[in-house]
Motif scaffolding. Structure first.
Motif, PDB file in Angstrom:
ATOM      1  N   ARG A   1      -3.779   1.369   4.954  1.00  0.00           N
ATOM      2  CA  ARG A   1      -3.888   0.324   4.559  1.00  0.00           C
ATOM      3  C   ARG A   1      -4.074  -0.879   3.110  1.00  0.00           C
ATOM      4  NH1 ARG A   1      -8.160  -2.865   3.813  1.00  0.00           N
ATOM      5  NH2 ARG A   1      -9.224  -1.014   3.881  1.00  0.00           N
ATOM      6  N   GLU A   2      -4.487  -0.046   2.483  1.00  0.00           N
ATOM      7  CA  GLU A   2      -4.455  -0.431   1.176  1.00  0.00           C
ATOM      8  C   GLU A   2      -4.597   0.503   0.160  1.00  0.00           C
ATOM      9  OE1 GLU A   2      -7.544  -3.818  -0.838  1.00  0.00           O
ATOM     10  OE2 GLU A   2      -7.919  -3.147   0.888  1.00  0.00           O
ATOM     11  N   THR A   3      -3.972   0.013  -1.072  1.00  0.00           N
ATOM     12  CA  THR A   3      -3.751   0.407  -2.615  1.00  0.00           C
ATOM     13  C   THR A   3      -4.676  -0.366  -3.463  1.00  0.00           C
ATOM     14  OG1 THR A   3      -2.310   1.955  -1.680  1.00  0.00           O
ATOM     15  CG2 THR A   3      -2.419   2.173  -4.204  1.00  0.00           C
ATOM     16  N   ARG A   4      -5.739   0.562  -3.364  1.00  0.00           N
ATOM     17  CA  ARG A   4      -5.909  -0.236  -5.121  1.00  0.00           C
ATOM     18  C   ARG A   4      -5.895   0.107  -6.635  1.00  0.00           C
ATOM     19  NH1 ARG A   4     -11.782  -2.899  -2.204  1.00  0.00           N
ATOM     20  NH2 ARG A   4     -11.043  -3.542  -0.853  1.00  0.00           N
TER      21      ARG A   4
ATOM     22  N   ALA B   1       1.167  -1.242   0.230  1.00  0.00           N
ATOM     23  CA  ALA B   1       0.367   0.078   0.039  1.00  0.00           C
ATOM     24  C   ALA B   1       1.322   1.645  -0.002  1.00  0.00           C
ATOM     25  CB  ALA B   1      -0.907  -0.065   1.049  1.00  0.00           C
ATOM     26  N   THR B   2       0.304   2.087  -0.646  1.00  0.00           N
ATOM     27  CA  THR B   2       0.995   4.106  -0.705  1.00  0.00           C
ATOM     28  C   THR B   2       1.335   3.825   1.277  1.00  0.00           C
ATOM     29  OG1 THR B   2      -0.314   3.863  -2.837  1.00  0.00           O
ATOM     30  CG2 THR B   2       1.170   6.214  -0.908  1.00  0.00           C
TER      31      THR B   2
ATOM     32  N   ASP C   1      -9.666   8.416   3.557  1.00  0.00           N
ATOM     33  CA  ASP C   1      -9.479   8.053   2.203  1.00  0.00           C
ATOM     34  C   ASP C   1      -8.757   8.760   1.804  1.00  0.00           C
ATOM     35  OD1 ASP C   1      -9.811   5.021   3.230  1.00  0.00           O
ATOM     36  OD2 ASP C   1     -12.179   5.472   2.569  1.00  0.00           O
TER      37      ASP C   1
ATOM     38  N   ASP D   1      -6.212   4.710  -1.809  1.00  0.00           N
ATOM     39  CA  ASP D   1      -5.594   5.054  -0.974  1.00  0.00           C
ATOM     40  C   ASP D   1      -6.649   4.754   0.423  1.00  0.00           C
ATOM     41  OD1 ASP D   1      -3.210   4.605  -1.771  1.00  0.00           O
ATOM     42  OD2 ASP D   1      -2.643   6.751  -2.411  1.00  0.00           O
TER      43      ASP D   1
END
Length: 240
Positions: free
Chosen positions: A133-136, A128-129, A184, A206
Motif C-alpha cells: 500500500r505504501e513505501t516509506r 509504493a513498492t 509488512d 513497505d
C-alpha cells in the motif's frame, strides 16, 4: 520475530526519555541529561527537547545547549554514557540522595517547543513498492564512533551479516537486515554517512496494511539498540 519484540530486545520502550550521564575531564559526575525527540505523525522527528541536571548547581533546567554541544563536540561525547532510566535514577540517588523526578516533571524543565517544521523532504515519488500500500524511507542519523564490539553486538541482536570492513574508511554499508512482519516488510542498512563523520540507519518500510504503528515501534527500538552501543541519535528524517 515481531517488530514489537525486536524493539523490546534491548530496552523496554515504556520510558520515553533518553538519558545520558555526563562526567567532567577527571571522570567525576558532572550532570545528567534527559532528552525527548518530538515526533510527527509519520514518526519522523520534529524537534529535540531536553532537561539538564548539574551537580554543581543542584537543579534541573532547560538542556537545549547541552544537547546541541553533545552532537557537535566529540571531546564532550568522550565523557558521556547513554543509560536507561533505571541507571540514571541510581546515579541521581547516589549523587543527591533523592529519587529521579518522573518524566512529566522532567518535561516541565524543557525549554520552548520548536517552531512548526517545514514539510518533510521527499527525495523520491510517492509510488509504493509493487504489492504494498505504501513505501516509506527513513534515515536515523547518529554521531559517535561505532566500535568493533558494538558492531558485533548489533550483528547478534539483529541477526545481521556484516558485509563491510569497519576498519576500512571507504566501506559505506557494513550490514543489511530484512524482516517480514504481518504483511509488512522492513529493511535497514547500517552505513557511514557525512564522509565517515556519522552513522545512519536507512530504514525502508513497505506497508501492506492500513496501520503504521509498527513503523514507530521499529524506529524506536533501532534507536535504543544503537544508543546501547554508544551512538547518539541526532534526527529521524523521512525521504519518501
Amino acid at each position: 520475530m515481531t517488530t514489537t519484540s525486536l524493539a523490546r530486545q534491548a530496552v523496554d520502550p515504556s520510558p520515553s526519555l533518553h538519558y545520558y550521564v555526563i562526567h567532567d575531564h577527571v571522570g567525576e559526575l558532572d550532570g545528567l541529561l534527559a532528552e525527548e525527540f518530538l515526533l510527527a505523525v509519520d514518526h519522523s522527528s520534529a524537534g529535540l527537547v531536553s532537561a539538564f541536571w548539574s551537580r554543581r548547581d543542584g537543579g534541573w533546567r532547560d538542556g537545549a545547549d547541552t544537547s546541541r554541544r553533545l552532537r557537535l563536540d566529540a571531546a564532550l561525547r568522550a565523557h558521556v554514557v547513554a543509560v536507561g532510566r533505571a541507571a540514571a535514577a541510581e546515579v541521581y540517588r547516589n549523587a543527591c540522595g533523592a529519587d529521579l523526578p518522573g518524566e512529566a516533571a522532567l518535561r516541565a524543565c524543557f525549554g520552548d517547543l520548536p517552531a512548526a517544521q517545514p514539510p518533510p523532504l521527499r527525495l523520491s515519488g510517492p509510488a509504493a513498492t509493487p504489492g504494498f500500500r505504501e513505501t516509506r524511507v527513513y534515515r536515523i542519523l547518529f554521531v559517535n564512533e561505532l566500535t568493533r564490539d558494538g558492531l558485533d553486538a548489533l550483528s547478534r541482536v539483529w541477526r545481521m551479516p556484516v558485509t563491510g570492513d569497519l576498519a576500512d574508511p571507504g566501506a559505506r554499508v557494513v550490514g543489511v537486515v530484512h524482516r517480514h512482519v504481518s504483511g509488512d516488510t522492513f529493511r535497514w542498512d547500517l552505513r557511514r554517512v557525512a564522509a565517515g563523520a556519522a552513522w545512519g540507519l536507512d530504514v525502508t518500510c513497505d506497508l501492506g496494511g492500513e496501520r503504521d504503528e509498527a513503523v514507530g515501534v521499529l524506529l524506536h527500538g533501532l534507536t535504543a539498540q544503537m544508543r546501547q552501543q554508544g551512538l547518539i541519535p541526532v534526527t529521524v528524517d523521512r525521504f519518501r
